[in-house]
Design a protein around this motif. Structure first.
Motif, PDB file in Angstrom:
ATOM      1  N   TYR A 285       0.851  -1.186   0.000  1.00  0.00           N
ATOM      2  CA  TYR A 285       0.000   0.000   0.000  1.00  0.00           C
ATOM      3  C   TYR A 285       0.894   1.246   0.000  1.00  0.00           C
ATOM      4  CZ  TYR A 285      -4.421  -2.422   1.045  1.00  0.00           C
ATOM      5  OH  TYR A 285      -5.552  -3.199   0.994  1.00  0.00           O
TER       6      TYR A 285
ATOM      7  N   GLN B 213       0.911   5.481   0.910  1.00  0.00           N
ATOM      8  CA  GLN B 213       0.233   6.581   1.609  1.00  0.00           C
ATOM      9  C   GLN B 213       0.898   7.897   1.213  1.00  0.00           C
ATOM     10  OE1 GLN B 213       0.535   6.591   5.929  1.00  0.00           O
ATOM     11  NE2 GLN B 213      -1.391   7.719   6.132  1.00  0.00           N
TER      12      GLN B 213
ATOM     13  N   LEU C  11      -4.386   5.193   2.892  1.00  0.00           N
ATOM     14  CA  LEU C  11      -3.599   4.248   2.107  1.00  0.00           C
ATOM     15  C   LEU C  11      -4.369   3.828   0.862  1.00  0.00           C
ATOM     16  CD1 LEU C  11      -2.594   3.963   5.138  1.00  0.00           C
ATOM     17  CD2 LEU C  11      -1.780   1.709   4.442  1.00  0.00           C
ATOM     18  N   GLN C  12      -3.632   3.517  -0.207  1.00  0.00           N
ATOM     19  CA  GLN C  12      -4.257   2.931  -1.380  1.00  0.00           C
ATOM     20  C   GLN C  12      -3.410   1.771  -1.869  1.00  0.00           C
ATOM     21  OE1 GLN C  12      -3.851   6.795  -3.775  1.00  0.00           O
ATOM     22  NE2 GLN C  12      -3.585   5.266  -5.350  1.00  0.00           N
ATOM     23  N   LEU C  13      -4.085   0.789  -2.431  1.00  0.00           N
ATOM     24  CA  LEU C  13      -3.411  -0.433  -2.837  1.00  0.00           C
ATOM     25  C   LEU C  13      -2.556  -0.193  -4.082  1.00  0.00           C
ATOM     26  CD1 LEU C  13      -3.205  -3.526  -2.289  1.00  0.00           C
ATOM     27  CD2 LEU C  13      -4.999  -3.806  -4.009  1.00  0.00           C
TER      28      LEU C  13
ATOM     29  N   LYS D 223      -0.915  -6.625  -5.198  1.00  0.00           N
ATOM     30  CA  LYS D 223      -1.063  -7.725  -4.250  1.00  0.00           C
ATOM     31  C   LYS D 223      -0.671  -9.038  -4.903  1.00  0.00           C
ATOM     32  CE  LYS D 223      -6.022  -8.323  -5.238  1.00  0.00           C
ATOM     33  NZ  LYS D 223      -7.399  -8.246  -4.663  1.00  0.00           N
TER      34      LYS D 223
ATOM     35  N   GLU E   4      -9.178  -5.998  -1.685  1.00  0.00           N
ATOM     36  CA  GLU E   4      -8.541  -4.716  -1.435  1.00  0.00           C
ATOM     37  C   GLU E   4      -9.315  -3.948  -0.381  1.00  0.00           C
ATOM     38  OE1 GLU E   4      -8.336  -2.338  -4.936  1.00  0.00           O
ATOM     39  OE2 GLU E   4      -7.560  -0.561  -3.898  1.00  0.00           O
TER      40      GLU E   4
END
Lengths: 114, 114
Positions: free
Chosen positions: A36, A38, A44-46, A49, B102
């Motif tokens: 993530y 910030q 936070l943003q992904l 993954k 997510e």
């Protein structure tokens, strides 16, 4: 205990240089892995993954990460950074055993200089 | 439209007071979370709700009480505030409680206890 370690608290780099942010985890069972980002004064943003399959995962903004099971690592890379990549980066893991929750690392501050 | 919103953005209060932080998501998600980020940027889950039902409660003092009136809202009430409660509190949501989903984070509420 399961944990996530981000080895570098700060990474300074010049614009257009490559960067690698390191992440190691400890677990004896399968995991899901996340990165993530910030940006200042934001949530936070992904970025990307890893759940299964190909160990090389591509994310947004030109970032990618590689899952290495033998080294229990999930390092984040970008071949050429921009000023706008300056942010805090968090590695997170979900240990697929017990409570379904994310465990975050302590973060790496990426500072890109002109 | 903001996906996950929190109010207030900043909260300054005296020790011993009671305060609430509100969170709303318009993503149609089933699961919502509260995280606490301390001054060293360490991010730790506090609570998780799935369809208004509490599913994660991470050894948080019982001065903290989450409430989910419906699955789009998750509020956090804090009684008898202490200096150590000063932190940034993030709300997040995900489609379901399954860990591969997510999580979408709100912008955070910076709580300062004087």
């Amino acid at each position: 205990a399961q944990s996530v370690t981000q080895l570098d608290s700060q990474v300074p780099v010049f614009e257009e240089a490559p960067v690698e942010l390191r992440c190691n985890y400890s677990s004896s069972v399968s995991v899901y892995l996340f990165w993530y980002v910030q940006y200042p004064n934001q949530g936070l943003q992904l970025l990307l993954k890893y759940l299964s399959g190909s160990t090389l995962v591509k994310g947004i903004n030109g970032f990618e990460a590689e899952f290495n099971k033998s080294q229990t690592s999930f390092h984040l890379r970008k071949p050429s950074v921009h000023i706008s990549d300056t942010a805090e980066y968090f590695c997170a893991v979900n240990i697929l055993l017990g409570t379904d929750k994310l465990i975050f690392g302590t973060g790496t501050r990426l500072q890109v200089f002109p | 439209d903001t996906a996950v919103s929190q109010t207030p953005k900043y909260l300054v209060t005296q020790m011993g007071n009671d305060k609430s932080i509100k969170c709303e998501q318009n993503l149609g998600h089933d699961t919502m979370y509260w995280y606490k980020q301390d001054s060293k940027k360490f991010l730790k889950i506090m609570f998780s709700y799935n369809n208004k039902e509490l599913i994660i409660n991470e050894t948080v003092p019982n001065r903290f009480s989450p409430k989910s009136p419906d699955k789009a809202h998750l509020n956090l009430h804090i009684n008898s505030l202490e200096l150590g409660d000063s932190a940034v509190y993030f709300c997040a949501s995900s489609a379901s409680s399954t860990s591969y989903n997510e999580q979408f984070f709100g912008p955070g509420t910076r709580l300062t206890v004087l």
